[in-house]
Design an enzyme around this catalytic site. Structure first.
Site, PDB file in Angstrom:
ATOM      1  N   ILE A  14     -46.551  33.011 -15.636  1.00 42.22           N
ATOM      2  CA  ILE A  14     -46.513  33.660 -15.777  1.00 42.22           C
ATOM      3  C   ILE A  14     -46.482  33.757 -14.083  1.00 42.22           C
ATOM      4  O   ILE A  14     -47.175  32.525 -13.073  1.00 42.22           O
ATOM      5  CB  ILE A  14     -47.981  35.021 -15.075  1.00 42.22           C
ATOM      6  N   ALA A  15     -45.279  34.693 -13.038  1.00 38.99           N
ATOM      7  CA  ALA A  15     -44.721  34.469 -12.191  1.00 38.99           C
ATOM      8  C   ALA A  15     -44.289  35.041 -11.453  1.00 38.99           C
ATOM      9  O   ALA A  15     -43.058  36.429 -12.110  1.00 38.99           O
ATOM     10  CB  ALA A  15     -43.949  32.641 -12.186  1.00 38.99           C
ATOM     11  N   VAL A  16     -44.362  35.557  -9.813  1.00 38.90           N
ATOM     12  CA  VAL A  16     -43.888  36.788  -9.390  1.00 38.90           C
ATOM     13  C   VAL A  16     -43.238  36.436  -8.256  1.00 38.90           C
ATOM     14  O   VAL A  16     -43.875  35.384  -7.242  1.00 38.90           O
ATOM     15  CB  VAL A  16     -45.075  37.682  -9.286  1.00 38.90           C
ATOM     16  N   GLU A  57     -54.854  28.353 -19.032  1.00 40.73           N
ATOM     17  CA  GLU A  57     -55.299  27.605 -18.367  1.00 40.73           C
ATOM     18  C   GLU A  57     -54.830  28.296 -16.852  1.00 40.73           C
ATOM     19  O   GLU A  57     -53.623  28.118 -17.046  1.00 40.73           O
ATOM     20  CB  GLU A  57     -55.406  26.625 -18.859  1.00 40.73           C
ATOM     21  N   ASN A 111     -56.364  28.029  -8.035  1.00 38.20           N
ATOM     22  CA  ASN A 111     -55.064  29.435  -7.788  1.00 38.20           C
ATOM     23  C   ASN A 111     -56.064  30.256  -7.806  1.00 38.20           C
ATOM     24  O   ASN A 111     -56.356  31.075  -9.025  1.00 38.20           O
ATOM     25  CB  ASN A 111     -54.389  28.959  -8.786  1.00 38.20           C
ATOM     26  N   TYR A 127     -56.361  37.344 -13.244  1.00 35.43           N
ATOM     27  CA  TYR A 127     -56.812  37.219 -14.369  1.00 35.43           C
ATOM     28  C   TYR A 127     -58.375  38.274 -14.656  1.00 35.43           C
ATOM     29  O   TYR A 127     -58.477  38.888 -15.831  1.00 35.43           O
ATOM     30  CB  TYR A 127     -56.669  35.783 -15.078  1.00 35.43           C
TER      31      TYR A 127
HETATM   32  C1  COA Z   1     -50.221  35.467  -9.843  1.00 30.89           C
HETATM   33  C2  COA Z   1     -49.399  36.047  -9.200  1.00 30.89           C
HETATM   34  C3  COA Z   1     -48.591  35.893 -11.204  1.00 30.89           C
HETATM   35  C4  COA Z   1     -49.545  37.147  -8.899  1.00 30.89           C
HETATM   36  O1  COA Z   1     -48.561  38.327  -9.014  1.00 30.89           O
HETATM   37  P1  COA Z   1     -48.648  39.441  -7.682  1.00 30.89           P
HETATM   38  O2  COA Z   1     -46.881  40.772  -8.913  1.00 30.89           O
HETATM   39  O3  COA Z   1     -49.042  39.342  -6.845  1.00 30.89           O
HETATM   40  O4  COA Z   1     -50.037  40.434  -8.859  1.00 30.89           O
HETATM   41  P2  COA Z   1     -50.320  41.490  -8.448  1.00 30.89           P
HETATM   42  O5  COA Z   1     -50.170  42.358  -7.222  1.00 30.89           O
HETATM   43  O6  COA Z   1     -50.202  42.367 -10.102  1.00 30.89           O
HETATM   44  O7  COA Z   1     -51.865  41.821  -8.285  1.00 30.89           O
HETATM   45  C5  COA Z   1     -53.239  42.048  -9.126  1.00 30.89           C
HETATM   46  C6  COA Z   1     -54.579  41.300  -9.250  1.00 30.89           C
HETATM   47  O8  COA Z   1     -54.153  40.164  -8.869  1.00 30.89           O
HETATM   48  C7  COA Z   1     -55.443  39.764  -6.832  1.00 30.89           C
HETATM   49  N1  COA Z   1     -54.324  38.795  -6.168  1.00 30.89           N
HETATM   50  C8  COA Z   1     -52.903  38.528  -6.014  1.00 30.89           C
HETATM   51  N2  COA Z   1     -52.246  38.190  -5.169  1.00 30.89           N
HETATM   52  C9  COA Z   1     -53.860  38.120  -4.387  1.00 30.89           C
HETATM   53  C10 COA Z   1     -53.964  37.651  -3.414  1.00 30.89           C
HETATM   54  N3  COA Z   1     -52.984  36.757  -2.590  1.00 30.89           N
HETATM   55  N4  COA Z   1     -55.376  37.324  -2.761  1.00 30.89           N
HETATM   56  C11 COA Z   1     -56.638  37.621  -3.529  1.00 30.89           C
HETATM   57  N5  COA Z   1     -56.178  38.155  -4.929  1.00 30.89           N
HETATM   58  C12 COA Z   1     -54.651  38.321  -5.052  1.00 30.89           C
HETATM   59  C13 COA Z   1     -56.103  40.540  -6.656  1.00 30.89           C
HETATM   60  O9  COA Z   1     -57.066  41.853  -7.896  1.00 30.89           O
HETATM   61  C14 COA Z   1     -55.096  41.906  -7.557  1.00 30.89           C
HETATM   62  O10 COA Z   1     -55.028  42.995  -7.324  1.00 30.89           O
HETATM   63  P3  COA Z   1     -56.009  43.460  -6.026  1.00 30.89           P
HETATM   64  O11 COA Z   1     -53.636  44.270  -5.068  1.00 30.89           O
HETATM   65  O12 COA Z   1     -55.743  46.071  -6.458  1.00 30.89           O
HETATM   66  O13 COA Z   1     -56.795  44.133  -4.977  1.00 30.89           O
HETATM   67  C15 COA Z   1     -48.652  35.190  -8.082  1.00 30.89           C
HETATM   68  O14 COA Z   1     -48.722  35.528  -7.092  1.00 30.89           O
HETATM   69  C16 COA Z   1     -47.666  34.185  -8.474  1.00 30.89           C
HETATM   70  O15 COA Z   1     -46.768  33.934  -8.263  1.00 30.89           O
HETATM   71  N6  COA Z   1     -48.321  32.904  -7.915  1.00 30.89           N
HETATM   72  C17 COA Z   1     -47.629  31.841  -8.136  1.00 30.89           C
HETATM   73  C18 COA Z   1     -47.496  31.862  -9.330  1.00 30.89           C
HETATM   74  C19 COA Z   1     -48.157  31.268 -10.321  1.00 30.89           C
HETATM   75  O16 COA Z   1     -50.069  30.801  -9.542  1.00 30.89           O
HETATM   76  N7  COA Z   1     -48.895  31.517 -11.694  1.00 30.89           N
HETATM   77  C20 COA Z   1     -50.424  31.357 -12.734  1.00 30.89           C
HETATM   78  C21 COA Z   1     -50.113  30.242 -13.148  1.00 30.89           C
HETATM   79  S1  COA Z   1     -51.722  29.979 -14.002  1.00 30.89           S
END
Ligand code: COA
Length: 158
Positions: free
Chosen positions: A82-84, A115, A120, A127
């Site tokens: 999953i990635a954004v 996993e 992270n 999750y």
């Molecule tokens: C993990 C990832 C997919 C989250 O995507 P995102 O669109 O930023 O997530 P959301 O905006 O939906 O956030 C949902 C919740 O996740 C948590 N979260 C997301 N970013 C966070 C941050 N920088 N710090 C702490 N919590 C965080 C929070 O609980 C957040 O809820 P909140 O904003 O109400 O506090 C993104 O950070 C990403 O692409 N990371 C790199 C790739 C990766 O690590 N993938 C997972 C591999 S296992």
């Protein structure tokens, strides 16, 4: 046949969800390399093209904002990736992608596993917020730039 659908994030962004096709691979790899220290190879995304695993893209105004990859079998599902994109992070897209993947596999599995690197924090928070809990650890599972790090194994009842 999968019909593209539109989702509304918590921040009011409209996401168009559709399955990966071959012409998306270059953009997906660019995004993958921008967020992961040890990105997937092209061949891992190519495995999604023949339906062995599913990769949905989330587009925002026609721009690739993120993706999620899942697979299922034998009553279990697995979140594989999953990635954004950095400029779209923290706008609710990750939650939307995960909820979408869960709603899809619900018809095919009872539990979903994943996993994640112990370091992270962002992903672990996401999750946990979406109902995943820790069920174990895998020692030295992931490569790092100077060694290995453990994985958390998390699960969610579907
Ligand atoms: C993990 C990832 C997919 C989250 O995507 P995102 O669109 O930023 O997530 P959301 O905006 O939906 O956030 C949902 C919740 O996740 C948590 N979260 C997301 N970013 C966070 C941050 N920088 N710090 C702490 N919590 C965080 C929070 O609980 C957040 O809820 P909140 O904003 O109400 O506090 C993104 O950070 C990403 O692409 N990371 C790199 C790739 C990766 O690590 N993938 C997972 C591999 S296992």
């Amino acid at each position: 046949m999968f019909t593209p659908i539109t989702l509304d994030t918590s921040s009011g962004l409209l996401l168009n969800m559709r399955l990966l096709v071959e012409s998306d691979l270059a953009d997906v790899l660019l995004l993958e390399r921008s967020v992961h220290s040890h990105p997937w190879r092209q061949s891992s995304f190519e495995d999604c093209l023949d339906g062995r695993q599913r990769c949905w893209l989330a587009e925002c105004n026609g721009v690739l904002a993120g993706y999620v990859v899942v697979t299922y079998g034998g009553g279990d599902a697995e979140l594989l990736n999953i990635a954004v994109a950095p400029k779209y992070q923290r706008k609710g897209i990750g939650s939307c992608l995960l909820q979408y993947a869960v709603s899809y596999v619900k018809d095919h599995a009872d539990m979903m596993f994943l996993e994640v690197r112990v370091s992270n924090r962002k992903a672990i928070e996401l999750y946990a917020r979406e109902g995943f809990f820790e069920v174990g650890q895998r020692k030295n599972y992931y490569p790092t730039n100077n060694g290995h790090e453990d994985a958390l194994l998390m699960a969610c009842q579907l």
